[in-house]
Write a protein that holds these residues in place. Structure first.
Motif, mmCIF file in Angstrom:
data_model
loop_
_atom_site.group_PDB
_atom_site.id
_atom_site.type_symbol
_atom_site.label_atom_id
_atom_site.label_comp_id
_atom_site.label_asym_id
_atom_site.label_seq_id
_atom_site.Cartn_x
_atom_site.Cartn_y
_atom_site.Cartn_z
ATOM 1 N N VAL A 1 -27.604 2.119 17.723
ATOM 2 C CA VAL A 1 -27.630 0.687 18.026
ATOM 3 C C VAL A 1 -26.903 -0.046 16.895
ATOM 4 O O VAL A 1 -27.193 0.155 15.714
ATOM 5 C CB VAL A 1 -29.087 0.178 18.157
ATOM 6 C CG1 VAL A 1 -29.113 -1.327 18.377
ATOM 7 C CG2 VAL A 1 -29.788 0.898 19.311
ATOM 8 N N GLY B 1 -25.492 -3.651 15.253
ATOM 9 C CA GLY B 1 -25.563 -5.114 15.222
ATOM 10 C C GLY B 1 -26.946 -5.658 14.888
ATOM 11 O O GLY B 1 -27.118 -6.864 14.741
ATOM 12 N N THR B 2 -27.911 -4.745 14.735
ATOM 13 C CA THR B 2 -29.310 -5.168 14.561
ATOM 14 C C THR B 2 -29.495 -6.147 13.413
ATOM 15 O O THR B 2 -30.212 -7.142 13.544
ATOM 16 C CB THR B 2 -30.191 -3.930 14.270
ATOM 17 O OG1 THR B 2 -29.879 -2.915 15.214
ATOM 18 C CG2 THR B 2 -31.668 -4.276 14.324
ATOM 19 N N GLU B 3 -28.902 -5.845 12.268
ATOM 20 C CA GLU B 3 -29.196 -6.646 11.071
ATOM 21 C C GLU B 3 -28.267 -7.838 10.906
ATOM 22 O O GLU B 3 -28.164 -8.411 9.820
ATOM 23 C CB GLU B 3 -29.161 -5.762 9.815
ATOM 24 C CG GLU B 3 -30.325 -4.777 9.724
ATOM 25 C CD GLU B 3 -31.696 -5.463 9.680
ATOM 26 O OE1 GLU B 3 -31.773 -6.619 9.236
ATOM 27 O OE2 GLU B 3 -32.682 -4.835 10.118
ATOM 28 N N TYR C 1 -11.326 1.585 14.369
ATOM 29 C CA TYR C 1 -11.741 2.924 13.925
ATOM 30 C C TYR C 1 -11.706 3.894 15.101
ATOM 31 O O TYR C 1 -12.167 3.555 16.199
ATOM 32 C CB TYR C 1 -13.177 2.900 13.392
ATOM 33 C CG TYR C 1 -13.315 2.311 12.007
ATOM 34 C CD1 TYR C 1 -13.246 3.131 10.871
ATOM 35 C CD2 TYR C 1 -13.530 0.951 11.820
ATOM 36 C CE1 TYR C 1 -13.393 2.601 9.598
ATOM 37 C CE2 TYR C 1 -13.670 0.418 10.545
ATOM 38 C CZ TYR C 1 -13.597 1.249 9.440
ATOM 39 O OH TYR C 1 -13.738 0.718 8.181
ATOM 40 N N HIS D 1 -24.836 4.422 5.422
ATOM 41 C CA HIS D 1 -23.987 3.285 5.798
ATOM 42 C C HIS D 1 -24.735 1.960 5.586
ATOM 43 O O HIS D 1 -24.188 1.008 5.024
ATOM 44 C CB HIS D 1 -23.573 3.443 7.262
ATOM 45 C CG HIS D 1 -22.706 2.349 7.777
ATOM 46 N ND1 HIS D 1 -21.417 2.144 7.332
ATOM 47 C CD2 HIS D 1 -22.939 1.374 8.702
ATOM 48 C CE1 HIS D 1 -20.894 1.100 7.958
ATOM 49 N NE2 HIS D 1 -21.802 0.603 8.789
ATOM 50 N N VAL D 2 -25.965 1.925 6.019
ATOM 51 C CA VAL D 2 -26.752 0.693 5.861
ATOM 52 C C VAL D 2 -26.974 0.384 4.377
ATOM 53 O O VAL D 2 -26.824 -0.761 3.932
ATOM 54 C CB VAL D 2 -28.094 0.820 6.609
ATOM 55 C CG1 VAL D 2 -29.077 -0.247 6.165
ATOM 56 C CG2 VAL D 2 -27.875 0.729 8.121
ATOM 57 N N ARG E 1 -21.146 -9.373 12.287
ATOM 58 C CA ARG E 1 -20.319 -8.339 12.921
ATOM 59 C C ARG E 1 -20.425 -8.422 14.435
ATOM 60 O O ARG E 1 -21.512 -8.594 14.966
ATOM 61 C CB ARG E 1 -20.791 -6.949 12.462
ATOM 62 C CG ARG E 1 -20.590 -6.709 10.984
ATOM 63 C CD ARG E 1 -21.408 -5.527 10.499
ATOM 64 N NE ARG E 1 -22.827 -5.816 10.501
ATOM 65 C CZ ARG E 1 -23.754 -5.080 11.116
ATOM 66 N NH1 ARG E 1 -23.414 -3.988 11.743
ATOM 67 N NH2 ARG E 1 -25.030 -5.424 11.073
ATOM 68 N N TYR F 1 -14.059 -2.850 14.765
ATOM 69 C CA TYR F 1 -14.900 -3.520 13.773
ATOM 70 C C TYR F 1 -14.355 -4.926 13.552
ATOM 71 O O TYR F 1 -13.171 -5.097 13.285
ATOM 72 C CB TYR F 1 -14.878 -2.724 12.462
ATOM 73 C CG TYR F 1 -15.575 -3.432 11.340
ATOM 74 C CD1 TYR F 1 -16.965 -3.436 11.261
ATOM 75 C CD2 TYR F 1 -14.862 -4.120 10.362
ATOM 76 C CE1 TYR F 1 -17.619 -4.118 10.254
ATOM 77 C CE2 TYR F 1 -15.509 -4.794 9.349
ATOM 78 C CZ TYR F 1 -16.888 -4.788 9.306
ATOM 79 O OH TYR F 1 -17.530 -5.462 8.307
#
Ligand code: HEM
Length: 343
Positions: free
Chosen positions: A153, A155-157, A188, A223-224, A241, A258
């Motif tokens: 998923v 886009g959550t943050e 990408y 990544h986070v 984003r 991206y």
């Protein structure tokens, strides 16, 4: 006592804060020599075009955000430059590279319906025919429950509401461009065969969230983790984003487009350095071992009112340069004897 004059209202932004949509088209073009006037005409017409295509389908929320690249700014507008507009700076890490690729104007078209995105993109390109060269065109789609093609998923943050406006819109630091924004795009391509050989737990440690339930993990170097950056004041620095999956199963192409809006390009650039160059002791972002950046361009997104009332065309723009000196004149071939023309 006379009340103090009301301060000028904040300029209305373009629809940079629109939520993630089910469909999007990303068009990146460069302006051909003497193409400036046609591009300006289109920019001025864009708000009307969005209304024309979107009016009868209000639920589909058709929008188009337009960005202008660093080189194009001086060719298109006789106006002060946005303070932080510069060409995309490539990033070289020990293993992975983020290239800079050409782009003068970005059109980020979004809607709940891909046919509306298509129709608007087609009209934009029709009007720009001959005036621009297409550098990239990507048709993005919402995949399953808002997942990227790596299966997570995405886009959550993202910040929302006032936090999103603070993260994205230029304010008093550049008053002439208040209400504007910067947008950085990168295309990408994923090596899904390699990615899918990893056990899910390994994928989760790379991303920093669980795959099925989308819960954040304590995963240093993920990544986070690499993209969580804090400023000198200890506050998290955020971007917005609007990534979209795209691809062509028949050609084996699987990608993430991206796209990140921010009040200053500095934040996104810092994230890119952390991903590509890496942070000790964990090093670079392992998402890059399975994802190759093939484009990279930075644009400034002016506020909405800018498009309705463009600054003048720079004096030197739009003219085809005169040939250098009076060279030899071309000789016309002698016509053969006989009828000439239509007499
Ligand atoms: C978070 C995917 C590239 C910045 C995430 C998440 C996923 C993801 C799945 C976790 C959920 C979320 O919060 O959205 C991808 C993919 C990329 C990509 C597939 C391309 C291959 C980038 C790039 C940047 C970036 C190039 C920055 C330059 C972020 C940020 C977060 C994030 C800021 C949120 C971190 C937080 O939790 O605060 N990305 N991303 N991503 N990504 Fe990416």
């Amino acid at each position: 006592r006379a009340s103090a004059p009301a301060s000028a209202p904040d300029p209305e932004p373009q629809q940079v804060l629109a939520p993630l949509s089910a469909a999007a088209v990303f068009l990146v073009v460069t302006v051909e020599q003497a193409g400036e006037q046609a591009v300006r005409d289109l920019l001025g017409d864009l708000p009307g075009l969005v209304r024309a295509f979107g009016f009868s389908a209000p639920d589909a929320a058709l929008s188009c955000v337009t960005g202008v690249g660093s080189d194009a700014w001086d060719r298109l507008f006789d106006a002060p430059r946005p303070a932080e507009l510069h060409p995309f700076r490539p990033v070289d890490g020990p293993r992975h590279h983020a290239p800079a690729t050409p782009g003068d104007v970005l059109f980020h078209v979004r809607a709940a319906r891909s046919d509306l995105c298509f129709a608007l993109a087609a009209e934009i390109m029709r009007r720009l025919r001959g005036a621009v060269a297409l550098q990239d065109e990507v048709q993005g789609f919402k995949y399953l429950d808002v997942r990227d093609l790596l299966g997570f998923v995405d886009g959550t943050e993202n910040p929302v509401g006032g936090e999103a406006r603070d993260a994205v819109l230029i304010g008093a630091e550049d008053p002439e461009h208040a209400g504007g924004s910067y947008v950085l795009v990168q295309k990408y391509l994923h090596d899904l065969d390699a990615w899918n050989t990893l056990p899910v737990e390994a994928q989760e440690r790379i991303i920093g969230r669980t795959k099925a339930t989308n819960v954040e993990l304590d995963a240093p170097g993920s990544h986070v983790d690499l993209n969580t950056v804090v400023g000198a004041d200890g506050e998290e620095r955020q971007i917005l984003r609007d990534n979209m999956p795209f691809g062509s199963p028949g050609r084996g192409e699987f990608g993430t487009y991206y796209i990140a809006y921010s009040r200053t390009p500095e934040v996104t650039e810092l994230m890119l350095r952390r991903m590509f160059v890496g942070v000790p002791p964990t090093g670079h972002d392992r998402i890059l071992d399975f994802s190759t950046a093939v484009t990279g361009t930075l644009f400034y997104v002016p506020p909405a009112g800018f498009l309705d009332d463009l600054p003048p065309l720079p004096a030197a723009a739009g003219r085809v340069p005169a040939p250098a000196g009076p060279g030899p004149q071309p000789q016309l071939p002698d016509l053969p004897d006989g009828p000439r023309g239509e007499d």
